[in-house]
Design an enzyme around this catalytic site. Structure first.
Site, PDB file in Angstrom:
ATOM      1  N   ARG A   1      41.493 -18.873  26.509  1.00 31.74           N
ATOM      2  CA  ARG A   1      40.561 -18.085  26.252  1.00 31.74           C
ATOM      3  C   ARG A   1      39.602 -18.962  25.360  1.00 31.74           C
ATOM      4  O   ARG A   1      39.659 -19.954  24.549  1.00 31.74           O
ATOM      5  CB  ARG A   1      40.872 -16.912  24.959  1.00 31.74           C
ATOM      6  CG  ARG A   1      40.005 -16.296  24.404  1.00 31.74           C
ATOM      7  CD  ARG A   1      40.292 -15.144  23.551  1.00 31.74           C
ATOM      8  NE  ARG A   1      40.672 -14.071  24.295  1.00 31.74           N
ATOM      9  CZ  ARG A   1      40.540 -12.938  23.934  1.00 31.74           C
ATOM     10  NH1 ARG A   1      40.039 -12.491  22.706  1.00 31.74           N
ATOM     11  NH2 ARG A   1      40.654 -11.516  24.900  1.00 31.74           N
TER      12      ARG A   1
ATOM     13  N   HIS B   1      35.992 -11.428  31.900  1.00 32.77           N
ATOM     14  CA  HIS B   1      37.278 -11.019  31.161  1.00 32.77           C
ATOM     15  C   HIS B   1      38.231 -10.490  32.441  1.00 32.77           C
ATOM     16  O   HIS B   1      38.609  -9.252  32.385  1.00 32.77           O
ATOM     17  CB  HIS B   1      37.081 -10.145  30.124  1.00 32.77           C
ATOM     18  CG  HIS B   1      38.277  -9.948  29.238  1.00 32.77           C
ATOM     19  ND1 HIS B   1      39.464 -10.773  29.343  1.00 32.77           N
ATOM     20  CD2 HIS B   1      38.525  -9.181  28.057  1.00 32.77           C
ATOM     21  CE1 HIS B   1      40.479 -10.367  28.419  1.00 32.77           C
ATOM     22  NE2 HIS B   1      39.761  -9.421  27.658  1.00 32.77           N
TER      23      HIS B   1
ATOM     24  N   GLN C   1      41.435  -8.383  31.734  1.00 32.68           N
ATOM     25  CA  GLN C   1      41.318  -6.989  31.263  1.00 32.68           C
ATOM     26  C   GLN C   1      40.825  -5.992  32.229  1.00 32.68           C
ATOM     27  O   GLN C   1      41.402  -4.902  32.268  1.00 32.68           O
ATOM     28  CB  GLN C   1      39.614  -6.941  30.275  1.00 32.68           C
ATOM     29  CG  GLN C   1      39.550  -5.772  29.844  1.00 32.68           C
ATOM     30  CD  GLN C   1      40.421  -5.161  28.913  1.00 32.68           C
ATOM     31  OE1 GLN C   1      40.824  -5.653  27.782  1.00 32.68           O
ATOM     32  NE2 GLN C   1      40.891  -3.953  28.762  1.00 32.68           N
TER      33      GLN C   1
ATOM     34  N   ASP D   1      31.679  -1.532  25.732  1.00 30.99           N
ATOM     35  CA  ASP D   1      32.290  -2.413  24.926  1.00 30.99           C
ATOM     36  C   ASP D   1      31.298  -2.500  23.919  1.00 30.99           C
ATOM     37  O   ASP D   1      30.491  -2.189  23.587  1.00 30.99           O
ATOM     38  CB  ASP D   1      32.318  -3.549  25.771  1.00 30.99           C
ATOM     39  CG  ASP D   1      32.965  -4.907  25.350  1.00 30.99           C
ATOM     40  OD1 ASP D   1      33.824  -4.778  24.309  1.00 30.99           O
ATOM     41  OD2 ASP D   1      32.810  -5.931  25.900  1.00 30.99           O
TER      42      ASP D   1
ATOM     43  N   CYS E   1      37.757  -1.590  26.274  1.00 27.00           N
ATOM     44  CA  CYS E   1      38.726  -2.726  26.202  1.00 27.00           C
ATOM     45  C   CYS E   1      39.117  -3.110  24.767  1.00 27.00           C
ATOM     46  O   CYS E   1      40.321  -3.608  24.940  1.00 27.00           O
ATOM     47  CB  CYS E   1      38.077  -4.015  26.795  1.00 27.00           C
ATOM     48  SG  CYS E   1      36.635  -4.797  25.591  1.00 27.00           S
TER      49      CYS E   1
HETATM   50  N1   CP Z   1      40.552  -6.478  25.086  1.00 26.55           N
HETATM   51  C1   CP Z   1      41.032  -7.851  24.469  1.00 26.55           C
HETATM   52  O1   CP Z   1      41.101  -8.763  25.272  1.00 26.55           O
HETATM   53  O2   CP Z   1      41.356  -7.779  23.327  1.00 26.55           O
HETATM   54  P1   CP Z   1      41.591  -8.919  22.380  1.00 26.55           P
HETATM   55  O3   CP Z   1      40.317  -9.542  21.947  1.00 26.55           O
HETATM   56  O4   CP Z   1      42.459  -8.378  21.026  1.00 26.55           O
HETATM   57  O5   CP Z   1      42.541 -10.032  23.101  1.00 26.55           O
HETATM   58  N1  NVA Z   2      32.756  -8.419  24.878  1.00 30.15           N
HETATM   59  C1  NVA Z   2      33.881  -9.112  24.063  1.00 30.15           C
HETATM   60  C2  NVA Z   2      35.303  -8.362  24.555  1.00 30.15           C
HETATM   61  C3  NVA Z   2      36.280  -8.509  23.680  1.00 30.15           C
HETATM   62  C4  NVA Z   2      37.904  -8.423  24.168  1.00 30.15           C
HETATM   63  C5  NVA Z   2      33.955 -10.271  23.652  1.00 30.15           C
HETATM   64  O1  NVA Z   2      33.590 -11.206  24.528  1.00 30.15           O
HETATM   65  O2  NVA Z   2      33.766 -10.331  22.288  1.00 30.15           O
END
Ligand code: CP
Ligand code: NVA
Length: 301
Positions: free
Chosen positions: A104, A131, A134, A219, A259
């Protein structure tokens, strides 16, 4: 055998996405029936996380355990990534010991660099660009609740962000119509929009996107790394909250997805996220099953 990575949904063919989702649904049932697996027995998954996470971390760590293996969580503060060891060197070292890397990161090119130098599969657990994990879970959730996705109408209401980009890729791969409503200036990536134009329409009008939709998705308005823009964004996104009025524009059988994590009362009201159309907890749970099926696919294909 060439190493398969999963940095984007585009790394899979439509039939591969469909078979991973079928397998995820099967694995979900097998787990409930007490079936155990040993695909990762005596093997390790390295989890390089440069941003916070609840769902992605727990679903991968749990998934690796279910497959009989062990996950090692590497945060920048307690690995040499934080002191600037090149990502390429990290990739080579992890490839000599682990069987899988889950990353990540804030900058998509870092996960691309990791994959280029790794000789084991690399999975993108979220970047600033997309992502895809997801997306697999969200697709599984749609298939479980409603069946086929081809030809449906999906409304994305909010920021043209990483999660939106993965929905755009899903639309072109699985051939459904996606209408993306963002405030001016928050549209998704232009190159991706051009590539997806047959299946993705942009608008600045949330009601137009929601009109007749089979699924409404949103989101956070301020993704990780944009926290300092939060109040400015809340002002700019006025009118983009998913509430009962907006959901009433959609089909009366429409589902709602997010998500998570959500800012309740900001991008979505509590009534909607806790209401009968919401499938957000299934999306969260399906991260586990979809990623187990993904890991099996990458390690055996
Ligand atoms: N939806 C998602 O990826 O959540 P986290 O940031 O908690 O991993
Ligand atoms: N768009 C959000 C998704 C989190 C799972 C972010 O990148 O923070």
């Amino acid at each position: 055998m060439t190493t398969r990575h999963f940095l984007s949904l585009m790394d899979l063919k439509p039939d591969e996405i469909r078979s991973i989702i079928s397998r995820a649904i099967e694995m979900k049932k097998e787990l409930a029936d007490g079936v155990t697996m040993d695909l990762l027995r005596h093997r390790t998954a390295a989890m390089v996380f440069e941003k916070s996470s609840t769902r992605t971390r727990v679903s991968f760590e749990t998934g690796v355990t279910h497959l009989g293996g062990n996950a090692i969580f590497l945060a920048p503060s307690d690995s040499h990534i934080g002191r600037g060891e090149p990502i390429e060197d990290t990739a080579r070292v992890l490839s000599r010991m682990a069987s899988l890397i889950i990353m990540r990161t804030g900058s998509h090119d870092r996960v691309e660099k990791m994959a280029k130098s790794a000789s084991i599969p690399v999975i993108n657990g979220l970047s600033d660009f997309n992502h895809p994990c997801q997306q697999l879970a969200d697709l599984q959730t749609w298939f479980e609740h409603r069946g086929e996705i081809k030809g449906i109408r999906v409304a994305w209401v909010g920021d043209g962000n990483n999660v939106c980009h993965s929905w755009m890729n899903a639309a072109r791969l699985l051939e459904f119509q996606l209408v993306v409503a963002t405030p001016p200036g928050y549209e998704p990536d232009q190159g991706l929009t051009r590539a997806c134009q047959e299946f993705v329409l942009l608008t600045n009008n949330p009601a137009e996107a929601a009109s007749g939709a089979d699924l409404v998705v949103t989101d956070t308005w301020a993704s990780m790394g944009q926290e300092q823009e939060k109040s400015q964004r809340e002002a700019n996104f006025a009118g983009f909250r998913v509430d009962e009025k907006l959901m009433s524009q959609a089909s009366n059988k429409a589902l709602f997805m997010h998500c998570l994590p959500a800012y309740r009362g900001v991008e979505v009201t509590t009534e909607i996220i806790d209401g009968p159309q919401s499938v957000v907890w299934d999306e969260a749970e399906n991260r586990l099953h979809a990623q187990k099926a993904l890991m099996e696919f990458l390690l055996t294909s």
